[in-house]
Design a protein around this motif. Structure first.
Motif, PDB file in Angstrom:
ATOM      1  N   SER A 124      30.085  24.127  66.863  1.00  0.00           N
ATOM      2  CA  SER A 124      28.844  24.454  67.797  1.00  0.00           C
ATOM      3  C   SER A 124      27.399  23.892  67.169  1.00  0.00           C
ATOM      4  N   MET A 165      19.466  34.059  59.775  1.00  0.00           N
ATOM      5  CA  MET A 165      19.421  35.517  60.064  1.00  0.00           C
ATOM      6  C   MET A 165      19.813  36.276  59.221  1.00  0.00           C
ATOM      7  N   ARG A 175      25.682  43.018  64.915  1.00  0.00           N
ATOM      8  CA  ARG A 175      25.161  42.797  66.148  1.00  0.00           C
ATOM      9  C   ARG A 175      25.754  41.222  64.836  1.00  0.00           C
ATOM     10  N   ILE A 176      25.532  41.012  64.357  1.00  0.00           N
ATOM     11  CA  ILE A 176      24.838  39.671  63.602  1.00  0.00           C
ATOM     12  C   ILE A 176      26.714  39.095  63.507  1.00  0.00           C
ATOM     13  N   TYR A 179      28.019  38.211  66.501  1.00  0.00           N
ATOM     14  CA  TYR A 179      27.704  36.197  67.357  1.00  0.00           C
ATOM     15  C   TYR A 179      28.421  35.764  66.263  1.00  0.00           C
ATOM     16  N   ALA A 182      31.883  34.774  67.070  1.00  0.00           N
ATOM     17  CA  ALA A 182      32.284  34.579  68.654  1.00  0.00           C
ATOM     18  C   ALA A 182      32.103  33.251  68.212  1.00  0.00           C
ATOM     19  N   HIS A 184      29.857  31.250  67.533  1.00  0.00           N
ATOM     20  CA  HIS A 184      27.987  30.227  67.591  1.00  0.00           C
ATOM     21  C   HIS A 184      27.589  29.501  66.139  1.00  0.00           C
TER      22      HIS A 184
END
Length: 394
Positions: A124, A165, A175-176, A179, A182, A184
Motif C-alpha cells: 500500500s 488509527m 474494525r481496525i 482493515y 486486508a 491497506h
C-alpha cells in the motif's frame, strides 16, 4: 522469530523498497521500456545522454497531460526501465543516471502513480500509527502528538503517508484489525500497548509487520520495539531527590500493565533500596486528574512526605494542583519530579524537574525498524537513554 536487541547508539542506512521494473502507467513490463529517442543502456561507463528539456504535452481536450515515465526517460536520456529502478529505490543505477533521472523528474513535474505501484508490489506504500488508548488521550497526552509528528516527518522523507488509527474500544479494535489485515497498510507503529491487549495478538496472528513504542510486555521476543530506558531514568530521578536531602520520597506510578508503569516503579525501588516504603506508593493512569487524586491520597496517608516522583509530566501537573490545594509549597515543603519532558514540564508553575525522553529519536528509530521488518528482516529492539532536566520543582 528471534529478536535482535541492538545497542543504544546504532547507525544504519534507511530501508528502501526493492526495485520493481514494472511500475508503468500502461501496465506493461520492463521488456517494453524502450522510449522513442532514448539511449537504451549505453556502453558501460558511458553514462546517460545529456538531458533534454521536455514539458508534458496538452491532452486532446486542451488540458495539460500528466507527465509519464516515458517523458522522464526521454528527458533524462535513459530507458524507462532505468527510470523505474530509480523510482523504486535507485538500485543497480549508476550515480550519473540517478542524477539525470532525478533532475528529469523535477523538470517534468512527474509524480509516481501510487496505484500502479501498489498493483505491482502488492504493497500500500503507507504505514499506520495505531494508538491503543481512548480517543480523548490523543489530545490530552502531549507525548502522543509528539510521536505522531515525528513519525509523519520520517515517513515524509520516504514519500510515504501515515494513517492515524485509534483502537481504544473492542469495536474499534475489531474494525481496525480487519482493515489492517486486508493489506491497506504495510505495517503498524503500535503506541501505548497494555499487557494483555488483544490488538497486538491480532496483529501477530495476521502477520502484520509491527514495531511497538516501549517494551511490548509479554511479546518481548516476538515484536520489535523502541523504548526509553524507563528503569534507569526513574532511578536517576529518585537519586536526584535523595541527593537534594529528601528522605520521605513518594511515587505516583503509571498503569502497572504498561512498561512505563512497571519499569519506572522498579527504578524508584532500586534507588531507595531498604528505604522503600509501600505506604509512599500510589497508582495512576498517566492522566492529569488521576495525578491530582493520587497526590491527595498520598498526602492523607503520609502527610510527612517531602518529595514525590511522578511517572509522567501530565500526572505531575495534577499533583502540583493537589499540593497547592493542601497548602504545601513546591519545592519548599515537597519536591516534585516528573518523567517525559514533553513540553508540559516547562510550562508548569513551578517549572518541573523531569526526565527527558528522546521522542524525536524514538519516532525515527521506530519508522526505520518497521521498514526493515516490512522488507523481511528480523525484528529488532532498541533502548535509548533518558536525561535529567533540572528546573525549579526539585
Amino acid at each position: 522469530m528471534s529478536l535482535d536487541s541492538r545497542v543504544v547508539e546504532q547507525s544504519g542506512n534507511d530501508v528502501v523498497p526493492q526495485p520493481v521494473d514494472a511500475v508503468r502507467e500502461d501496465g506493461r513490463g520492463a521488456a517494453h521500456d524502450a522510449a522513442p529517442g532514448a539511449v537504451r543502456d549505453a556502453a558501460p561507463g558511458a553514462g546517460p545522454q545529456p538531458a533534454r528539456e521536455r514539458r508534458a504535452a496538452p491532452s486532446g481536450n486542451g488540458a495539460k497531460r500528466r507527465p509519464t515515465i516515458r517523458d522522464v526517460a526521454e528527458v533524462a536520456g535513459v530507458s524507462r526501465g532505468t527510470v523505474s529502478r530509480v523510482i523504486n529505490g535507485g538500485h543497480w543505477v549508476s550515480p550519473d543516471a540517478l542524477a539525470a533521472v532525478n533532475e528529469a523528474i523535477r523538470t517534468t513535474g512527474y509524480a509516481a502513480n501510487q496505484h500502479a505501484r501498489s498493483l505491482v508490489t502488492g504493497r500500500s506504500n503507507s504505514i499506520a500509527f495505531l494508538l491503543t488508548e481512548p480517543q480523548h488521550l490523543l489530545f490530552e497526552d502531549p507525548n502522543f502528538s509528539i510521536l505522531l509528528r515525528g513519525a509523519a516527518e520520517e515517513l515524509a522523507k520516504r514519500e510515504m503517508p501515515l494513517l492515524l488509527m485509534v483502537a481504544g474500544t473492542p469495536e474499534e479494535r475489531r474494525r481496525i484489525g480487519g482493515y489492517v489485515a486486508a493489506g491497506h497498510v504495510d505495517g503498524v507503529l503500535l503506541i501505548s500497548s497494555h499487557q494483555g491487549n488483544p490488538m497486538l495478538a491480532e496483529l501477530l496472528k495476521q502477520k502484520v509487520p509491527t514495531v511497538a513504542c516501549g517494551v511490548p510486555l509479554g511479546y518481548e521476543g516476538r515484536v520489535g520495539y523502541v523504548a526509553a530506558d524507563d528503569r534507569a531514568g526513574a532511578r536517576t530521578m529518585t537519586q536526584h531527590l535523595l541527593d537534594s536531602g529528601r528522605t520521605r520520597i513518594a511515587t505516583i506510578t503509571g498503569p502497572l500493565d504498561t512498561p512505563g508503569g512497571t519499569l519506572r516503579l522498579d527504578g524508584y525501588r532500586d534507588a531507595l533500596g531498604d528505604r522503600f516504603d509501600e505506604s509512599l506508593v500510589a497508582h495512576g493512569d498517566y492522566s492529569r486528574e488521576r495525578g491530582r487524586l493520587a497526590m491527595a491520597e498520598l498526602l492523607e496517608r503520609r502527610p510527612d512526605l517531602d518529595a514525590v516522583f511522578v511517572a509522567s509530566d501530565l500526572m505531575a501537573a495534577g499533583a502540583l494542583v493537589a499540593l497547592q490545594a493542601s497548602g504545601r509549597s513546591v519545592p519548599g515543603d515537597v519536591a516534585v519530579g516528573g518523567f517525559d519532558d514533553s513540553g508540559v514540564a516547562a510550562s508548569l508553575h513551578p517549572a518541573l524537574t523531569t526526565m527527558r525522553q528522546p521522542f524525536e529519536r524514538i519516532s525515527a528509530e521506530m519508522v526505520r525498524l518497521l521498514l526493515e521488518v516490512v522488507e523481511g528482516q528480523e525484528p529488532a529492539a532498541i533502548t535509548l537513554p533518558t536525561s535529567l532536566v533540572v528546573r525549579d520543582s526539585a
